[in-house]
Enzyme design. Structure first.
Site: not given
Ligand SMILES: NC(=O)c1ccc[n+]([C@@H]2O[C@H](COP(=O)([O-])OP(=O)(O)OC[C@H]3O[C@@H](n4cnc5c(N)ncnc54)[C@H](O)[C@@H]3O)[C@@H](O)[C@H]2O)c1
Ligand SMILES: [Zn+2]
Ligand SMILES: [Zn+2]
Length: 367
Positions: A38, A40, A43, A59, A166
């Protein structure tokens, strides 16, 4: 046992032999089967999510109960489980008001990098190693509270179950619980990663129309199609706000989900809303980031900007439902699990995530 340790922010993970203590009262020892890669955790690697080091990250996961400490009643050795990455105490105000993902005890454990009792079970030659979110799944074995696991049916494939713990719960939940999208309403999803693809999938589950996926990478947009996106917007060559307006007949979207973690994109999501629309921030930006939105739109157009953690519903309620949806063929996890890597290649797995090559990958501990 082997685990991937973040020794210092900004450095790659180090796969090392480390020690693990026995589970104490209320705790379980899990033999990990799969851990999701993930964003996160990334990050945390770069310091956007502050975590005390050294720490074993991870996680999103699933495994088999190997042993239990005294007083454990909800699972027994041999049970298949998924991890629930936010400990919930059951007695604080968020827990009592149905928002266990924002439990104050779970937040303390995240901040301190410990289990509930304030100590750790991970160490190496006398050095204390921290837990991540009370679980630390990038490890062959893990000790955690029984409240951090959920028993699942044994015919559910563990690698796919891991993703539900997640990415799926977060993405689907953002649409069905935080936005509360209804059939025929329009949903735009910014970011087609593990979380965003599931926001697209959540929109499809409720019968939203149109479902607009926005990403910078064409390959990610093609993946979004498989989860139900009706329109693809490549924001590296067109303005997503203008394009969403056009697709929705000039009105804007009912809901816009930010699933990347970039405050400026959350502002774009907000600007792509119609009157009365709701933007949901799911991505995690660094703690100093702020989202510039026109103040007057909140009032005169009753637009809303809300955040959503862990799908905005009790994970212990939602995760089993999502697993059942997969088992009955109504949830797509098959296209979500793109690749699996051995623990030794965890840094390569993160490189592939950052290059946008995968929907979601897992660390497969049988490899
Ligand atoms: N709120 C929550 O409970 C929670 C839970 C899990 C993950 N997250 C967060 O969600 C986010 C996404 O996680 P993920 O694992 O899916 O990440 P990921 O890296 O799989 O996906 C991110 C996507 O965003 C695209 N991207 C990047 N910059 C961009 C922009 N400026 N415009 C358009 N698209 C863009 C990338 O090409 C990619 O496809 C992260 O910040 C993660 O920490 C939050
Ligand atoms: Zn996650
Ligand atoms: Zn609580």
């Amino acid at each position: 046992m082997k685990a991937a340790v973040l020794r210092e922010v900004g450095k790659p993970l180090a796969v090392e032999e480390i020690g693990l203590e026995e589970p104490r009262t209320g705790e379980v020892l899990i033999k990990m089967a799969a851990a999701g890669v993930c964003h996160s955790d990334y990050h945390a690697m770069v310091g956007d999510i502050p975590a005390p080091t050294p720490v074993v990250l991870g996680h999103e996961g699933a495994g088999v109960v190997d042993a239990v400490g005294s007083g454990v009643t909800s699972v027994k050795p041999g049970d298949h489980v998924v991890m629930v990455w936010r400990y919930s105490c059951g007695t604080c105000e968020p827990c009592l008001t149905g928002r266990p993902a924002t439990c104050v005890e779970g937040a303390r454990m995240r901040r301190d990098g410990t289990l509930y009792d304030g100590t750790t079970r991970l160490h190496k030659a006398g050095e204390r190693i921290h837990h991540f979110l009370g679980i630390s799944t990038f490890s062959e074995y893990a000790v955690m509270s029984e409240r951090s696991v959920l028993k699942i049916r044994e015919d559910m494939p563990l690698a796919k179950a891991a993703l539900v713990s997640c990415a799926v719960a977060t993405g689907v939940g953002a649409v069905i619980n935080a936005a509360k999208a209804r059939p025929g309403e329009s949903v735009a999803v910014f970011g087609a990663g593990g979380v965003g693809l599931n926001a697209v999938q959540g929109a499809a589950l409720v019968g939203a129309e149109p479902i607009i996926a926005v990403d910078l990478i064409q390959g990610k947009l093609e993946m979004a199609k498989k989860f139900g996106a009706t329109h693809l917007v490549n924001s590296s060559d067109e303005d997503p706000v203008a394009r969403i307006s056009e697709i929705t007949g000039g009105s804007g979207a009912h809901y816009a989900i930010e699933a990347i973690g970039v405050a400026e994109v959350a502002a774009q999501a907000f600007k792509s809303l119609r009157i009365g629309g709701t933007a949901v921030m799911v991505g995690i930006d660094n703690p100093k980031a702020t989202i510039p939105v026109p103040a007057v739109s909140l009032v005169l157009e009753e637009k809303r900007l809300v955040g959503s953690l862990y799908g905005s519903s009790p994970p212990r309620l939602e995760v089993p439902r999502l697993l059942e949806l997969y088992m009955s063929g109504k949830l797509n996890l098959d296209d979500l699990l793109s690749r699996s890597y051995p623990l030794a290649q965890i840094n390569e797995a993160y490189d592939a995530l950052l290059r946008g090559e995968v929907a979601r990958s897992v660390i497969d501990f049988s490899q």
